[in-house]
Design a protein around this motif. Structure first.
Motif, PDB file in Angstrom:
ATOM      1  N   ILE A   1      56.809  78.962  63.674  1.00  0.00           N
ATOM      2  CA  ILE A   1      56.311  77.993  62.592  1.00  0.00           C
ATOM      3  C   ILE A   1      55.796  78.678  61.532  1.00  0.00           C
ATOM      4  O   ILE A   1      55.935  78.031  60.383  1.00  0.00           O
ATOM      5  N   GLN A   2      55.307  79.615  61.639  1.00  0.00           N
ATOM      6  CA  GLN A   2      54.699  80.480  60.429  1.00  0.00           C
ATOM      7  C   GLN A   2      55.941  80.722  59.353  1.00  0.00           C
ATOM      8  O   GLN A   2      55.952  80.748  58.314  1.00  0.00           O
ATOM      9  N   LYS A   3      56.993  81.402  60.055  1.00  0.00           N
ATOM     10  CA  LYS A   3      58.137  81.426  59.481  1.00  0.00           C
ATOM     11  C   LYS A   3      58.679  80.494  58.430  1.00  0.00           C
ATOM     12  O   LYS A   3      59.067  80.444  57.345  1.00  0.00           O
ATOM     13  N   GLU A   4      58.964  79.099  59.329  1.00  0.00           N
ATOM     14  CA  GLU A   4      59.238  77.846  58.562  1.00  0.00           C
ATOM     15  C   GLU A   4      58.403  77.713  57.577  1.00  0.00           C
ATOM     16  O   GLU A   4      58.605  77.109  56.438  1.00  0.00           O
ATOM     17  N   LEU A   5      57.085  77.744  57.523  1.00  0.00           N
ATOM     18  CA  LEU A   5      56.104  77.383  56.569  1.00  0.00           C
ATOM     19  C   LEU A   5      56.185  78.231  55.323  1.00  0.00           C
ATOM     20  O   LEU A   5      56.059  77.772  54.493  1.00  0.00           O
ATOM     21  N   ILE A   6      56.129  79.706  55.823  1.00  0.00           N
ATOM     22  CA  ILE A   6      56.502  80.510  54.543  1.00  0.00           C
ATOM     23  C   ILE A   6      57.478  80.190  53.751  1.00  0.00           C
ATOM     24  O   ILE A   6      57.790  80.176  52.704  1.00  0.00           O
ATOM     25  N   LYS A   7      58.721  80.067  54.451  1.00  0.00           N
ATOM     26  CA  LYS A   7      59.977  79.497  53.745  1.00  0.00           C
ATOM     27  C   LYS A   7      59.825  78.394  52.965  1.00  0.00           C
ATOM     28  O   LYS A   7      60.328  78.110  51.876  1.00  0.00           O
ATOM     29  N   GLU A   8      59.090  77.211  53.491  1.00  0.00           N
ATOM     30  CA  GLU A   8      59.026  76.108  52.641  1.00  0.00           C
ATOM     31  C   GLU A   8      57.986  76.139  51.647  1.00  0.00           C
ATOM     32  O   GLU A   8      57.933  75.565  50.587  1.00  0.00           O
ATOM     33  N   LEU A   9      57.006  76.887  51.719  1.00  0.00           N
ATOM     34  CA  LEU A   9      55.678  76.937  50.828  1.00  0.00           C
ATOM     35  C   LEU A   9      55.798  78.095  49.689  1.00  0.00           C
ATOM     36  O   LEU A   9      54.998  78.042  48.778  1.00  0.00           O
ATOM     37  N   ALA A  10      56.910  79.030  49.842  1.00  0.00           N
ATOM     38  CA  ALA A  10      56.927  80.343  48.755  1.00  0.00           C
ATOM     39  C   ALA A  10      57.244  79.535  47.522  1.00  0.00           C
ATOM     40  O   ALA A  10      57.102  80.528  46.704  1.00  0.00           O
ATOM     41  N   LYS A  11      58.043  78.568  47.444  1.00  0.00           N
ATOM     42  CA  LYS A  11      58.314  77.962  46.200  1.00  0.00           C
ATOM     43  C   LYS A  11      56.929  77.529  45.345  1.00  0.00           C
ATOM     44  O   LYS A  11      57.291  77.304  44.081  1.00  0.00           O
ATOM     45  N   TYR A  12      56.054  77.370  45.965  1.00  0.00           N
ATOM     46  CA  TYR A  12      54.688  76.785  45.413  1.00  0.00           C
ATOM     47  C   TYR A  12      53.864  77.902  44.745  1.00  0.00           C
ATOM     48  O   TYR A  12      53.759  78.954  45.431  1.00  0.00           O
ATOM     49  N   PRO A  13      53.133  77.699  43.495  1.00  0.00           N
ATOM     50  CA  PRO A  13      52.175  78.751  43.209  1.00  0.00           C
ATOM     51  C   PRO A  13      50.986  78.807  44.042  1.00  0.00           C
ATOM     52  O   PRO A  13      50.845  78.201  45.001  1.00  0.00           O
ATOM     53  N   LYS A  14      50.531  80.322  43.826  1.00  0.00           N
ATOM     54  CA  LYS A  14      49.420  80.344  44.764  1.00  0.00           C
ATOM     55  C   LYS A  14      48.385  79.424  44.708  1.00  0.00           C
ATOM     56  O   LYS A  14      47.940  78.972  43.765  1.00  0.00           O
ATOM     57  N   LYS A  15      47.587  79.319  45.911  1.00  0.00           N
ATOM     58  CA  LYS A  15      46.846  78.151  46.193  1.00  0.00           C
ATOM     59  C   LYS A  15      45.563  78.645  46.654  1.00  0.00           C
ATOM     60  O   LYS A  15      45.460  79.849  47.305  1.00  0.00           O
ATOM     61  N   THR A  16      44.353  77.960  46.529  1.00  0.00           N
ATOM     62  CA  THR A  16      42.866  78.391  47.178  1.00  0.00           C
ATOM     63  C   THR A  16      42.701  77.426  48.124  1.00  0.00           C
ATOM     64  O   THR A  16      42.937  76.096  48.161  1.00  0.00           O
ATOM     65  N   ILE A  17      42.148  77.928  49.350  1.00  0.00           N
ATOM     66  CA  ILE A  17      41.824  76.818  50.539  1.00  0.00           C
ATOM     67  C   ILE A  17      40.550  77.243  50.957  1.00  0.00           C
ATOM     68  O   ILE A  17      39.968  78.490  51.238  1.00  0.00           O
TER      69      ILE A  17
END
Length: 236
Positions: free
Chosen positions: A128-144
């Protein structure tokens, strides 16, 4: 006619006879030579004809041999092509079986993960982490900001740290905050709140959390100090 004339006449006759005899001998010699030459010429022509016939016969034999060799080579080529086609078909069948086996293995792995998630503590599986990284990598850095609500066990804190480690791996900034306020009845699951620009990210998270049967609620709030806020309640 006197003796002198007679002698002269006899002499001429003798010369004529000699010439006639010479002519006869020459004619005879020419005839013999012509006959001999013709015989040799015929023999030579006969030998040449035989030689030509032999050459033609060998050429025809070579042609037939070449045809046979070509036919054999063509047959071998057809057999090789058939064997190659059979091998390709078998390879395709093996590949298909391997793919099906891999798919079954993946499905079984997912089912085991779901079972573990249902009966155990929450966590983000590696896949799941791999899939998330693959899908979220296109977005700019975020703060959480990760808020952990008060609970009677350590599971929410463990899950919060698991999420923080994931965001660190992704290259995003995250911090964990403790909430001591008591809510009655105590909520379960988690809330993910994001600014309008982060709605696609919320949807991605929601999709993967749902695939793991994690209870979650998504909402939008543009007044947040951070891009995203995750509130973790008790699992059960």
């Amino acid at each position: 006619m006197n003796n002198t004339e007679i002698n002269s006449l006899e002499k001429k006759i003798s010369i004529s006879d000699v010439i006639t005899m010479i002519a006869i001998f020459l004619t005879l010699g020419a005839s013999i030579f012509s006959f001999t030459y013709k015989g040799k010429l015929n023999d030579l022509l006969k030998k040449e004809k035989q030689t030509n016939e032999l050459i033609i016969a060998k050429a025809e034999e070579s042609s037939e041999t070449a045809k046979r060799d070509a036919a054999i080579a063509n047959e071998k080529s057809m057999i090789a092509m058939k064997n190659a086609a059979d091998a390709n078909m078998k390879t395709a069948e093996i590949n298909e079986r391997a793919i099906n086996a891999e798919l079954k293995s993946k499905k079984l792995e997912i089912e085991l993960i779901k079972l573990r998630l249902d009966v155990g503590d929450r966590f983000l599986p590696i896949e799941i982490q791999k899939e998330l990284i693959k899908e979220l990598a296109k977005y700019p850095k975020k703060t959480i900001a990760i808020f952990v609500n008060i609970a009677n066990n350590s599971e929410p804190n463990i899950f919060a740290n698991n999420l923080k480690n994931f965001f660190t791996k992704l290259g995003w900034d995250s911090n964990i905050y403790q909430q001591n306020n008591v809510i009655v009845p105590p909520p379960t699951g988690m809330q993910i709140i994001g600014k309008t620009e982060c709605i696609p990210i919320l949807e991605i998270f929601g999709k993967h959390l749902k695939s793991m049967n994690y209870e979650n609620k998504l909402s939008n709030n543009d007044s947040l100090e951070t891009d995203l806020r995750i509130v973790i309640f008790s699992n059960k």
